[in-house]
Design a protein around this motif. Structure first.
Motif, short mmCIF file in Angstrom:
data_model
loop_
_atom_site.label_atom_id
_atom_site.label_comp_id
_atom_site.label_asym_id
_atom_site.label_seq_id
_atom_site.Cartn_x
_atom_site.Cartn_y
_atom_site.Cartn_z
N UNK A 30 -12.74 5.58 1.17
CA UNK A 30 -11.38 5.05 0.96
C UNK A 30 -10.36 6.18 0.98
N UNK A 31 -10.74 7.32 0.45
CA UNK A 31 -9.80 8.45 0.40
C UNK A 31 -9.50 9.00 1.79
N UNK A 32 -10.31 8.64 2.77
CA UNK A 32 -10.11 9.10 4.15
C UNK A 32 -9.65 7.99 5.09
N UNK A 33 -9.33 6.83 4.54
CA UNK A 33 -8.84 5.73 5.38
C UNK A 33 -7.51 6.14 6.01
N UNK A 34 -7.31 5.75 7.26
CA UNK A 34 -6.11 6.15 7.98
C UNK A 34 -5.08 5.03 8.13
N UNK A 35 -5.50 3.81 7.85
CA UNK A 35 -4.57 2.68 7.96
C UNK A 35 -4.68 1.83 6.70
N UNK A 36 -3.65 1.04 6.46
CA UNK A 36 -3.67 0.13 5.30
C UNK A 36 -4.85 -0.83 5.39
N UNK A 37 -5.11 -1.34 6.60
CA UNK A 37 -6.21 -2.31 6.78
C UNK A 37 -7.56 -1.65 6.46
N UNK A 38 -7.77 -0.44 6.96
CA UNK A 38 -9.01 0.27 6.68
C UNK A 38 -9.12 0.59 5.19
N UNK A 39 -8.01 1.00 4.59
CA UNK A 39 -7.99 1.31 3.16
C UNK A 39 -8.36 0.07 2.35
N UNK A 40 -7.76 -1.08 2.69
CA UNK A 40 -8.04 -2.33 1.99
C UNK A 40 -9.54 -2.64 2.02
N UNK B 88 0.82 -1.20 0.00
CA UNK B 88 0.00 0.00 0.00
C UNK B 88 0.85 1.26 0.00
N UNK B 89 0.44 2.20 -0.80
CA UNK B 89 0.96 3.56 -0.78
C UNK B 89 -0.26 4.41 -0.44
N UNK B 90 -0.49 4.58 0.87
CA UNK B 90 -1.74 5.19 1.33
C UNK B 90 -1.97 6.59 0.75
N UNK B 91 -0.99 7.49 0.74
CA UNK B 91 -1.26 8.81 0.15
C UNK B 91 -1.66 8.74 -1.33
#
Length: 168
Positions: free
Chosen positions: A137-147, A68-71
Motif C-alpha cells: 500500500x505504501x508503494x501504490x501509485x494511484x488511488x485505485x491501487x491504494x484502495x 484519498x491523500x496518497x502521500x
C-alpha cells in the motif's frame, strides 16, 4: 538512501525501541536492571498495536469516504509495515498469560489467544503478510491501487485479530 533502505532503518529503529522497552521496562532509571516482566512486554505490544491502529484509522477513513491523500496514506502504510515487522517479537512465551473469564486490566493483561504460542510460525507468517500488505500500500501509485492495497491490509489485520485475539 533509497526508500527501501529508509524503511529498513525505520523498521530497525522501531523494533529496537520496543525491544528496549520490553527488555528494560520501567527499570531504566537506575533501578533493578533485570528482565522485563510479562506485564511490561504486554504493555509494550499494546502500545505498538495502538500506534498501528492510529496509523490505520486514516487509511480506513480514506477508503470509506473515497477521499484519498496518497502521500499521507503511503506514509501511514509504511509506518504500519515497519511496526508489523517488529510485532511478533513482542510475544515471548512468558506473555502467554490468558485465563478464560478472568478479570483483566486492559493496559497490562493479555488478550492474546494461547493459539499464538501453539502455532507461532503461522502467527509470525500472518504478521509478516500484513507487513507486506502495508508495504505494498505504501508503494501504490494511484488511488485505485491504494484502495485495493488498503483493503488487503484491513483484511490481513481483521483475519489476524479473529485468529489470535481473545475477548471475554
Amino acid at each position: 538512501m533509497t526508500r527501501l533502505q529508509s524503511r529498513y532503518w525505520v523498521g530497525t529503529a522501531v523494533a529496537g525501541a520496543f525491544l528496549a522497552v520490553a527488555v528494560v521496562g520501567t527499570s531504566a532509571f537506575g533501578q533493578d536492571q533485570g528482565p522485563a516482566s510479562a506485564k511490561d512486554i504486554i504493555f509494550a505490544r499494546k502500545t505498538l498495536m495502538a500506534t498501528i491502529a492510529n496509523n490505520m484509522y486514516p487509511l480506513d477513513q480514506m477508503r470509506e469516504t473515497g477521499k484519498y491523500d496518497l502521500p499521507k496514506g503511503q506514509a501511514n502504510a509504511d509506518s504500519i509495515s515497519a511496526m508489523l515487522m517488529a510485532f511478533p517479537y513482542l510475544f515471548p512465551a512468558t506473555t502467554n498469560t490468558w485465563t478464560d473469564k478472568a478479570p483483566r486490566d486492559p493496559a497490562v493483561d493479555t488478550f492474546a489467544s494461547p493459539t499464538i504460542w501453539e502455532a507461532f510460525p503461522a502467527f509470525y507468517k500472518e504478521a509478516q503478510a500484513a507487513s507486506k500488505a502495508a508495504f505494498d500500500a505504501s508503494h501504490a501509485q494511484t488511488d485505485a491501487d491504494f484502495r485495493t492495497k488498503v483493503r488487503d491490509l484491513r483484511l490481513a489485520c481483521d483475519t489476524c485479530h479473529a485468529d489470535y485475539q481473545k475477548n471475554n
